[in-house]
Design a protein around this motif. Structure first.
Motif, mmCIF file in Angstrom:
data_model
loop_
_atom_site.group_PDB
_atom_site.id
_atom_site.type_symbol
_atom_site.label_atom_id
_atom_site.label_comp_id
_atom_site.label_asym_id
_atom_site.label_seq_id
_atom_site.Cartn_x
_atom_site.Cartn_y
_atom_site.Cartn_z
ATOM 1 N N ARG A 455 23.341 43.428 29.570
ATOM 2 C CA ARG A 455 23.493 43.391 28.114
ATOM 3 C C ARG A 455 23.052 42.058 27.537
ATOM 4 N N LEU A 456 23.384 40.983 28.236
ATOM 5 C CA LEU A 456 23.028 39.655 27.759
ATOM 6 C C LEU A 456 21.578 39.292 28.052
ATOM 7 N N GLY A 457 20.899 40.068 28.887
ATOM 8 C CA GLY A 457 19.497 39.810 29.203
ATOM 9 C C GLY A 457 19.290 38.534 29.996
ATOM 10 N N LEU A 458 20.144 38.292 31.001
ATOM 11 C CA LEU A 458 20.083 37.045 31.750
ATOM 12 C C LEU A 458 19.329 37.229 33.068
ATOM 13 N N ASP A 459 18.527 36.246 33.402
ATOM 14 C CA ASP A 459 17.919 36.208 34.732
ATOM 15 C C ASP A 459 18.679 35.202 35.583
ATOM 16 N N THR A 460 18.198 34.965 36.805
ATOM 17 C CA THR A 460 18.920 34.088 37.730
ATOM 18 C C THR A 460 19.055 32.679 37.172
ATOM 19 N N ALA A 461 17.964 32.150 36.620
ATOM 20 C CA ALA A 461 17.990 30.785 36.086
ATOM 21 C C ALA A 461 18.948 30.679 34.902
ATOM 22 N N ALA A 462 18.920 31.709 34.032
ATOM 23 C CA ALA A 462 19.792 31.671 32.861
ATOM 24 C C ALA A 462 21.257 31.757 33.260
ATOM 25 N N ILE A 463 21.554 32.568 34.321
ATOM 26 C CA ILE A 463 22.941 32.669 34.791
ATOM 27 C C ILE A 463 23.414 31.321 35.314
ATOM 28 N N ALA A 464 22.538 30.637 36.043
ATOM 29 C CA ALA A 464 22.899 29.316 36.576
ATOM 30 C C ALA A 464 23.194 28.338 35.447
#
Length: 582
Positions: A455-464
């Motif tokens: 839903r938030l449209g996060l990738d691995t880098a954004a999650i970090a």
């Protein structure tokens, strides 16, 4: 100059656009220095630079100015405007009302814009949100059916009787002889003379035309002649020309027949009446709170307005140029002066006394334009009209929708659908539960919350970045500050700290506990100093989300640790001046 400050005695002299002048007197106030500074702000607020365009508005600002000076003097303030502080002003405004706060803010702002002498903190504070909300205006109480019928019957009788006398006097005047050729005055002769010379009182009628006839009588006969002639002249004048009593009846009936706002009826001109066919009138009027509006009059209103124009036609011929274009003019009783309608209600009160009109309680009836309009709308509602329209209140809602509110081209339809979609999407976003993570959950965010990650449209880098604190704002970690949910897309989000509590892009972590508790304390302080209704409207949804859905999901340890950093003041919260608490 539209306004200038007078020093001896202190005051502000206004010259309005219509050429009229007025002076707001400010002498005798306990703090002359502050009064002089505020007078500068008052003068600067005159049209075209400010909003003061008439005497009533200028007087209102003068009242607020004098009140501010007196109240601050009672509180011990003796300096000029340059010595004012936020604390002094807030103390005054909290004990004042919305109108005085609004007007004194305006005076101080204009003073600083003219002189630049206010403290920076005070000037910044003036541009903020008001401390006192505008009070909710109640609705006017409609007249009862009995009161409405008595008022309409009385006004209708006065209008019809006066117009009948007017028509008879006109007809008689056409058949009359020149009164100078007659041995004595007759109603027909006097009416003929007034149609040529205009409204006349006994004095100028006697002096100009019949002095010789009066002087030729013996002293004993002279008084009887004078009384009889005076009564005759007055009666003929009142028959030929509408009096103020008749004017009140016409104006009241027009409001009862069409429901136009009172200030719109009061300020009508002849040019505002536009015929749109043989039996239709489009009435243009100015509504004080909005702007110029138009209304298609009902059939009774059309007939009444047509009758008034005929009734006042002869009088309008003799009126001065500035009155000739006004719709409402009258001949003043016992005089030969032509004037417009009075603004203070004296004519209405005299009308009520003359007609013996009372309300349901037996007290003198009060003709109030707002109540007349409210009763008109209530009676419309009884016949099936369920809401106001700006086009024609006499149409059904379906007719209004079919003919005026339906999109007429694909672009309009697309715009309406876009507005509806945006509104529904905003409601759905606010309904989503908040994302609150413990330290352990944050480490496994992608694995344990795949739906939220999607839903938030996060990738691995954004999650970090989100979990590591690189995307932190004051209240939470933000999935995308450039998303444009609360401002322009592509630019940093301008939302206030508490808006994040309802934002679907916010993720709350234990490290945010201290700031969330600071907001909780801030809400408590605002609740103490705001009216309950205002608080619920401004902060209610955010406070409910924080105390019932976010903080309970933190562990006792996280809340206790965060509470050690919280103080009961605004020092650690990014607030604007107007948002500060005491």
């Amino acid at each position: 100059m539209p306004a200038t400050v007078i020093d001896e005695p202190l005051g502000v002299h206004f010259i309005f656009a219509d050429g009229s002048e007025w002076t707001v007197r400010l002498a005798g106030l306990p703090n002359p220095a502050l009064a002089r500074d505020l007078a500068v702000g008052l003068a600067a607020n005159a049209h075209p630079h400010g909003g003061i365009t008439r005497k009533k508005t200028a007087n209102g600002y003068g009242i607020s100015l004098r009140n501010l000076v007196r109240e601050l003097s009672k509180a011990g303030f003796t300096g000029s405007a340059a010595d004012l502080t936020r604390v002094v002003l807030v103390r005054y405004w909290m004990a004042s009302n919305h109108v005085k706060e609004r007007e004194t803010r305006r005076l101080l702002t204009d003073f600083h814009d003219t002189t630049g002498r206010l403290r920076a903190e005070v000037y910044d504070f003036l541009d903020g949100e008001p401390l006192k909300i505008r009070p909710e205006l109640g609705t006017y109480e409609a007249y009862s059916d009995g009161e409405w019928e008595r008022l309409e019957k009385t006004c209708r009788r006065v209008v019809d009787e006066s117009f009948s006398r007017h028509r008879r006097a006109l007809a008689a005047a056409k058949e009359a002889q020149d009164p100078r050729l007659l041995a004595q005055d007759t109603p027909e002769a006097v009416a003929s003379l007034m149609l040529r010379r205009g409204p006349m009182s006994y004095t100028n009628h006697y002096v100009e035309h019949f002095k010789a006839r009066h002087n030729g009588k013996r002293p004993g006969e002279r008084r009887t002649f004078r009384i009889a002639t005076c009564e005759l002249v007055q009666q003929v004048r009142d028959d030929l020309f509408p009096t103020r009593k008749v004017l009140v009846a016409y104006k009241t009936l027009l409001g009862m027949y069409c429901g136009v706002v009172p200030d719109g009826i009061a300020d009508l001109g002849v040019g505002d009446v536009e015929w749109a066919g043989d039996a239709t009138i489009l009435l243009s009027y100015f509504k004080g709170r909005t702007s110029r509006e138009s209304s298609v009059l009902t059939a009774p209103a059309v007939r009444l307005l047509e009758q008034w124009l005929r009734h006042s036609a002869e009088l309008r011929h003799f009126a001065d140029a500035d009155l000739r274009d006004e719709l409402w003019i009258a001949c003043i009783e016992s005089m030969s002066t032509i004037a417009g309608a009075m603004k203070n209600g004296r004519d209405r009160r005299m009308f009520i006394r003359d007609e013996g009109l009372v309300d349901d309680e037996g007290a003198w009836f009060v003709i109030h334009g707002g109540r007349v309009r409210a009763t008109f709308e209530e009676r419309l509602a009884r016949r099936g009209w369920t809401g106001r329209t700006l086009i024609d209140p006499h149409h059904s809602p379906r007719t209004e929708g079919d003919h005026y509110a339906t999109p007429t081209d694909p672009e309009q339809l697309a715009s309406i659908e876009s507005i509806i979609n945006d509104g529904q999407a905003d409601i759905l976003r606010k309904a989503l539960p908040p994302v609150v993570l413990t330290t352990e959950q944050a480490a496994q965010f992608a694995a344990d919350f795949p739906a939220e990650v999607k839903r938030l449209g996060l990738d691995t880098a954004a999650i970090a970045e989100l979990v590591g604190g690189e995307r932190d704002v004051f209240t939470a970690a933000c999935a995308d500050q450039l998303a444009g949910l609360h401002g322009p897309a592509g630019k940093p989000c301008p939302a206030r700290p508490w808006v994040c509590l309802l934002c679907p892009l916010a993720v709350f972590l234990p490290r945010h506990a201290a700031n969330l508790l600071r907001l909780d304390a801030f809400f408590a302080r605002q609740f103490r100093q705001m009216q309950v209704e205002h608080y619920l409207r401004v902060f209610g949804p955010y406070a409910h989300r924080l105390t019932h859905e976010i903080l309970p999901k933190f562990s006792d340890e996280a809340r206790a640790k965060g509470g050690l950093e919280v103080t009961d003041d605004d020092s650690d919260i990014p607030l604007r001046p107007e948002e500060a608490t005491q």
